[in-house]
Design an enzyme around this catalytic site. Structure first.
Site, PDB file in Angstrom:
ATOM      1  CB  SER A   1       1.690   2.912  -2.488  1.00 36.30           C
ATOM      2  OG  SER A   1       1.662   1.826  -3.397  1.00 36.30           O
TER       3      SER A   1
ATOM      4  CE1 TYR B   1       0.536  -1.003   1.384  1.00 36.58           C
ATOM      5  CE2 TYR B   1      -0.006  -0.492  -0.901  1.00 36.58           C
ATOM      6  CZ  TYR B   1       0.912  -0.523   0.140  1.00 36.58           C
ATOM      7  OH  TYR B   1       2.201  -0.078  -0.065  1.00 36.58           O
TER       8      TYR B   1
END
Ligand code: NAD
Length: 260
Positions: A142, A155
């Site tokens: 990401s 995350y």
């Protein structure tokens, strides 16, 4: 282009994983669809994709939060197709909350699905890939593997971990024809993002349009969501001969986010 290759994509019943699986099938690979739910529709879905692209496909249930099931996924894929050539670690979840209120169970779950599962699947597949002197490992990290945002402690930590794992595996595979790279998407329109919208609306106390403009796409200079097809085609590129010298690195598909 990838005819004869066998590809396993974790968490591939929806969103980016499904987009990647479709593009790999379109390029001729045999595909293994996975998630933890075992819905009949997903068995049908992969059969239809395989038929459409004149290849083979199978659904294998495995929960990526569990180490033994990650290893079992690779084992079962190998039993079905004889080998695994391409592994795409995509399964991932999100939770958005201030760190002082962040539930420890969520931290553990995000770390296990978003990071540790990649360790367990790669660990299971690496020996065979090295032996056959060809392998492609693509980790869906990401922009949050390269930079941070508030309220996403687990995350961001997990995705930075994926980038570190990618570099290490890239080095270990370098002399054996096995590449390992991470794709770092910015915002891609998927059910995961749709879920975050609700959480962000709560965290900021604002409406949907405000969150899309000021939170989700505020750091994406293109002001557009990337598509699952674009992520899928980037993964296919990383599996081609043109990408054989690309390893241990990241490719951002983020509309300029990490250039800021
Ligand atoms: P999604 O929610 O649409 O899909 C997630 C997939 O993972 C689903 O198929 C789900 O069933 C599966 N899954 C969830 N828990 C699982 C488990 N325990 N075991 C096996 N499978 C499981 O999400 P998405 O947006 O397509 O995200 C996919 C990946 O891309 C994630 O790793 C995410 O972090 C990453 N990513 C997404 C975006 C984005 O904007 N959507 C941006 C950057 C990175």
């Amino acid at each position: 282009m990838l005819r004869g290759k066998v590809a396993v994509v974790t968490g591939s019943t929806s969103g980016i994983g499904l987009g990647v699986l479709k593009e790999l099938a379109a390029a001729g690979a045999k595909v293994v669809m996975n998630d933890h739910l075992d819905n009949t529709e997903d068995h049908d879905q992969v059969a239809e994709i395989a038929k459409q692209y004149e290849t083979e496909g199978v659904y294998i249930r495995a929960d990526m939060s569990k180490a033994d099931e990650c290893a079992a996924l690779i084992e079962q894929a190998r039993e079905k197709f004889g080998k695994v050539d391409i592994l795409v670690n995509n399964a991932g979840i999100q939770h958005v909350e201030k760190i002082e209120e962040f539930p420890p169970q969520k931290w553990e779950l995000i770390l296990s699905i978003n990071l540790s599962s990649s360790f367990y699947t790669i660990r299971s597949v690496m020996g065979q890939m090295k032996e056959q002197k060809w392998g492609r490992i693509v980790n869906i990290a990401s922009a949050h593997g390269l930079t941070a945002s508030p309220y996403k402690s687990a995350y961001v930590a997990a995705k930075h971990g994926v980038v570190g794992l990618t570099k290490t595996v890239g080095l270990e595979g370098a002399e054996h024809g096995v590449t390992c790279n991470a794709i770092c998407p910015g915002y891609v329109w998927t059910p995961l993002v749709e879920g975050q919208l609700e959480d962000q609306m709560k965290a900021h106390g604002k409406d949907r349009d405000w969150v899309i403009r000021e939170v989700l796409l505020t750091r994406q200079p293109s002001k557009e969501f990337a598509t699952v097809e674009q992520i899928g085609q980037t993964a296919v590129f990383l599996c081609t001969d043109a990408a054989s010298q690309i390893t241990g690195t990241t490719i951002s598909v983020d509309g300029g986010w990490t250039a800021l």
